[in-house]
Design a protein around this motif. Structure first.
Motif, PDB file in Angstrom:
ATOM      1  N   ARG A  75       0.822  -1.215   0.000  1.00 11.56           N
ATOM      2  CA  ARG A  75       0.000   0.000   0.000  1.00 11.56           C
ATOM      3  C   ARG A  75       0.858   1.268   0.000  1.00 11.56           C
ATOM      4  O   ARG A  75       0.656   2.164  -0.838  1.00 11.56           O
ATOM      5  CB  ARG A  75      -0.935  -0.008   1.208  1.00 11.56           C
ATOM      6  CG  ARG A  75      -1.748   1.271   1.328  1.00 11.56           C
ATOM      7  CD  ARG A  75      -2.733   1.233   2.472  1.00 11.56           C
ATOM      8  NE  ARG A  75      -3.393   2.513   2.654  1.00 11.56           N
ATOM      9  CZ  ARG A  75      -4.432   2.717   3.445  1.00 11.56           C
ATOM     10  NH1 ARG A  75      -4.932   1.705   4.144  1.00 11.56           N
ATOM     11  NH2 ARG A  75      -4.978   3.907   3.560  1.00 11.56           N
TER      12      ARG A  75
ATOM     13  N   GLU B 197      -7.541   1.910  -1.792  1.00 11.27           N
ATOM     14  CA  GLU B 197      -8.951   2.052  -2.138  1.00 11.27           C
ATOM     15  C   GLU B 197      -9.818   1.677  -0.926  1.00 11.27           C
ATOM     16  O   GLU B 197      -9.351   1.022   0.000  1.00 11.27           O
ATOM     17  CB  GLU B 197      -9.320   1.113  -3.295  1.00 11.27           C
ATOM     18  CG  GLU B 197      -8.445   1.233  -4.521  1.00 11.27           C
ATOM     19  CD  GLU B 197      -7.139   0.449  -4.424  1.00 11.27           C
ATOM     20  OE1 GLU B 197      -6.292   0.588  -5.327  1.00 11.27           O
ATOM     21  OE2 GLU B 197      -6.942  -0.290  -3.429  1.00 11.27           O
TER      22      GLU B 197
ATOM     23  N   THR C  28      -3.234  -3.610  -4.308  1.00  9.99           N
ATOM     24  CA  THR C  28      -3.733  -2.247  -4.296  1.00  9.99           C
ATOM     25  C   THR C  28      -3.009  -1.418  -5.348  1.00  9.99           C
ATOM     26  O   THR C  28      -1.879  -1.726  -5.739  1.00  9.99           O
ATOM     27  CB  THR C  28      -3.564  -1.628  -2.899  1.00  9.99           C
ATOM     28  OG1 THR C  28      -4.263  -0.390  -2.845  1.00  9.99           O
ATOM     29  CG2 THR C  28      -2.095  -1.410  -2.565  1.00  9.99           C
TER      30      THR C  28
ATOM     31  N   PHE D 215     -11.791  -1.271  -3.972  1.00  9.67           N
ATOM     32  CA  PHE D 215     -11.247  -2.588  -4.286  1.00  9.67           C
ATOM     33  C   PHE D 215     -12.308  -3.597  -3.853  1.00  9.67           C
ATOM     34  O   PHE D 215     -12.664  -3.673  -2.671  1.00  9.67           O
ATOM     35  CB  PHE D 215      -9.930  -2.852  -3.548  1.00  9.67           C
ATOM     36  CG  PHE D 215      -9.194  -4.054  -4.068  1.00  9.67           C
ATOM     37  CD1 PHE D 215      -8.091  -3.902  -4.894  1.00  9.67           C
ATOM     38  CD2 PHE D 215      -9.605  -5.345  -3.748  1.00  9.67           C
ATOM     39  CE1 PHE D 215      -7.418  -5.008  -5.399  1.00  9.67           C
ATOM     40  CE2 PHE D 215      -8.953  -6.451  -4.244  1.00  9.67           C
ATOM     41  CZ  PHE D 215      -7.845  -6.285  -5.064  1.00  9.67           C
TER      42      PHE D 215
ATOM     43  N   HIS E 189      -4.491  -2.991   3.832  1.00  5.54           N
ATOM     44  CA  HIS E 189      -3.741  -3.440   2.650  1.00  5.54           C
ATOM     45  C   HIS E 189      -4.065  -2.609   1.406  1.00  5.54           C
ATOM     46  O   HIS E 189      -3.405  -2.779   0.378  1.00  5.54           O
ATOM     47  CB  HIS E 189      -4.070  -4.905   2.332  1.00  5.54           C
ATOM     48  CG  HIS E 189      -3.827  -5.837   3.470  1.00  5.54           C
ATOM     49  ND1 HIS E 189      -4.446  -7.068   3.560  1.00  5.54           N
ATOM     50  CD2 HIS E 189      -3.040  -5.729   4.568  1.00  5.54           C
ATOM     51  CE1 HIS E 189      -4.055  -7.675   4.668  1.00  5.54           C
ATOM     52  NE2 HIS E 189      -3.208  -6.889   5.298  1.00  5.54           N
ATOM     53  N   TYR E 190      -5.082  -1.748   1.494  1.00  7.16           N
ATOM     54  CA  TYR E 190      -5.613  -1.114   0.293  1.00  7.16           C
ATOM     55  C   TYR E 190      -5.636   0.404   0.417  1.00  7.16           C
ATOM     56  O   TYR E 190      -6.058   0.946   1.447  1.00  7.16           O
ATOM     57  CB  TYR E 190      -7.040  -1.605   0.019  1.00  7.16           C
ATOM     58  CG  TYR E 190      -7.135  -3.097  -0.206  1.00  7.16           C
ATOM     59  CD1 TYR E 190      -6.814  -3.652  -1.446  1.00  7.16           C
ATOM     60  CD2 TYR E 190      -7.522  -3.960   0.825  1.00  7.16           C
ATOM     61  CE1 TYR E 190      -6.892  -5.021  -1.654  1.00  7.16           C
ATOM     62  CE2 TYR E 190      -7.596  -5.329   0.621  1.00  7.16           C
ATOM     63  CZ  TYR E 190      -7.270  -5.858  -0.617  1.00  7.16           C
ATOM     64  OH  TYR E 190      -7.343  -7.223  -0.816  1.00  7.16           O
TER      65      TYR E 190
ATOM     66  N   LEU F  77     -12.164  -0.734   0.730  1.00 13.15           N
ATOM     67  CA  LEU F  77     -12.405  -2.159   0.542  1.00 13.15           C
ATOM     68  C   LEU F  77     -13.900  -2.439   0.653  1.00 13.15           C
ATOM     69  O   LEU F  77     -14.546  -2.108   1.650  1.00 13.15           O
ATOM     70  CB  LEU F  77     -11.646  -2.956   1.597  1.00 13.15           C
ATOM     71  CG  LEU F  77     -11.778  -4.477   1.542  1.00 13.15           C
ATOM     72  CD1 LEU F  77     -11.240  -5.024   0.222  1.00 13.15           C
ATOM     73  CD2 LEU F  77     -11.045  -5.117   2.722  1.00 13.15           C
TER      74      LEU F  77
END
Length: 564
Positions: free
Chosen positions: A169, A339, A313, A322, A336-337, A341
């Motif tokens: 990320r 975006e 990501t 995501f 982890h993203y 989630l």
């Protein structure tokens, strides 16, 4: 004038840019027949061959161009691209540095900065390359690097980061911010995205990819394109050259409400998509190739999203969501993203996946040159999925089962296999003689091969998706070791949906133990096959996948409309 080599070179270059590389090669050959020592013709032919994936041939023509004109900057840079594709990272860096010495520019600096090994020699080497990536990008940021056409100047996305088994990320976000600063025009906005109300009628959903054809992306996309409720959704398939006419491509073309062939220049593609006034632009993959990676920086629809096609990501500010699945994610997966989630619920896979068909009559393992009486452990994944951490598990499986054979598939380029063999010679030298290599298998031959092996070994940090589904269709047990990231939990999610946990390992030692038990115990293996075949229907053509995506599209369009 058909006798002017320059005319053929210009036409060839144009055809390559338009996605017609095969046709372009004919013009370059014609130019070389007229003028054998034309450096531009050799360079152009190299570019066409590179586009077609014929890298070794491309390099020969770049070398010929440089022999004719040692100061030909484009030929040196292009040869670096071909070297990088083949995993010859040292040679690629040398080519880029040579081009930089001749004509310094920031595009070449980005090429050097983003170099990553295809097959790392060790985990330490992989981490060293990541550190170099971070340092080089920071230097470009400090220097105020500038780009005008990143697709052609840089020519790659951060594809190999996803195979390192780490949370990307921060690195992806930093990289995306640097590209924004270097090329502010990437953040272009479509006019309709600035309006406060949407057009009346069904929700317009665009599916975009270069791979809407016989490809893993095509396989995982076709069902959604075909099955979305047309009373509520209008479906657009946005395809990038080269346009294929294979069976899967024709299926997607015939089932979309509109099939759009996009131009291959960013500005033209942005304008083309903007005219559609989409509500949702759904990237089927970001990071697999440079065009859609850099296109995704623009705001082309009020809702822009990505999912598991390349499950990492993006770091891109205009990528809103995501889309994942609660069976694929850990509790704090949002970290982890970049975006937001969005979790779909209780799905074995994120694709409306058509059940793979087994051949009517299976070939025996001997047809592949495999021993009839050995225990066959197959790992049919592409070679860049083989993280250095995996080597110890593979070696320990073979040490625990003297009758075991590890079956692997050769890579896209011969050098990939050479790199992995060199690593195995260091990490599992005592069992190297029981590693068997097969040529690339396609279609029926591939799923037949999965069916005649005893057990499939899932690559831990980046699981199979299509491959696991094909193995389960054949009833072949897959041993998996789930990790924290989605791309290491696909097979785990499939097993969770089937209600089977025997093949899910807790740690590397357990992975070895499970694999060897399946490989050496025929009754256990037979029982697993029967249970998988009995339960695998939940993975294929599941209408709930369609319904969950319809829920996502509806909810996020409502939110976007309320926000104006």
């Amino acid at each position: 004038d058909p006798l002017l080599p320059e005319a053929h070179i210009n036409i060839g270059n144009l055809l390559v840019l338009q996605g017609h590389a095969e046709e372009g090669t004919g013009h370059f050959h014609h130019a070389l027949n007229l003028l054998p020592d034309s450096a531009p013709a050799h360079n152009g032919l190299g570019m066409a061959l590179h586009t077609l994936g014929r890298e070794a041939e491309a390099v020969r023509h770049y070398q010929r161009a440089l022999a004719i004109d040692p100061r030909f900057v484009d030929a040196s840079a292009n040869m670096g691209d071909s070297m990088q594709e083949q995993g010859r990272i040292g040679e690629a860096a040398h080519c880029y540095r040579k081009a930089l010495d001749l004509a310094p520019n920031d595009g070449l600096r980005f090429k050097l900065a983003t170099l990553l090994p295809v097959i790392p020699g060790s985990t330490d080497e992989m981490l060293e390359w990541r550190d170099k990536f971070v340092r080089s990008m920071a230097e470009l940021s400090r220097d105020g690097a500038r780009l005008t056409d990143p697709v052609n100047e840089v020519g790659r996305a951060n594809f190999y980061l996803a195979y390192h088994g780490l949370n990307n990320r921060e690195l992806q976000t930093r990289t995306a911010r640097l590209y924004e600063a270097a090329c502010p025009s990437l953040l272009w906005q479509a006019p309709h995205c600035q309006q406060k109300t949407r057009h009346p009628g069904p929700i317009r959903v665009g599916f975009i990819s270069k791979y809407l054809r016989q490809h893993s992306i095509g396989k995982t996309t076709r069902g959604l394109i075909a099955r979305l409720d047309r009373k509520r959704f209008r479906v657009y398939a946005l395809s990038l050259p080269p346009i294929s006419e294979d069976e899967l491509a024709r299926f997607i073309r015939s089932h979309a409400d509109e099939y759009v062939e996009l131009p291959v220049a960013l500005e033209a593609a942005r304008q083309h998509i903007a005219k559609l006034e989409l509500d949702v632009l759904f990237y089927q993959d970001i990071g697999m190739e440079p065009f859609t990676y850099f296109l995704a920086f623009a705001r082309l629809a009020p809702v822009q999203c990505v999912s598991f096609g390349h499950p990492d990501t993006t770091g891109i500010r205009n990528m809103d969501y995501f889309i994942s699945n609660d069976l694929f994610e850990i509790e704090d997966a949002q970290t982890h993203y970049s975006e937001k989630l969005f979790l779909l619920h209780d799905l074995g896979t994120l694709a409306y996946y058509h059940r793979p068909r087994l051949p009517d009559s299976l070939k025996k393992r001997e047809a592949y040159g495999l021993p009839a009486d050995a225990h066959l452990y197959i790992c049919p994944q592409t070679l860049f999925k083989f993280h250095p951490d995996f080597d110890a598990m593979l070696g320990n499986i073979l040490r625990a089962d003297p009758d075991g054979r590890l079956v692997l598939i050769e890579g896209k380029f011969p050098h990939w296999g050479e790199l992995l063999r060199q690593r195995f010679a260091r990490t599992l030298p005592d069992v190297l003689g029981r590693v068997l290599w097969l040529p690339v298998q396609k279609g029926d031959d591939f799923i037949n091969l999965l069916a005649v092996c005893d057990v499939m070994l899932d690559t831990p940090h980046f699981n199979g998706m299509n491959t696991s589904l094909e193995a389960f269709a054949a009833g072949t047990p897959v041993v998996t070791l789930p990790t924290l990231l989605q791309r290491g939990r696909h097979t785990f999610g499939m097993y969770a949906k089937m209600g089977i946990d025997d093949c899910i390992a807790r740690d590397p030692q357990d992975y070895v133990k499970i694999a060897v038990q399946i490989g050496t115990d025929p009754s256990f293996r037979r029982s697993l096959r029967e249970r998988i075949l009995s339960a695998n229907s939940v993975l294929f053509e599941d209408i709930r996948v369609i319904q969950e995506f319809e829920r996502f599209f509806t909810e996020v369009v409502v939110v976007a409309t309320e926000l104006g």
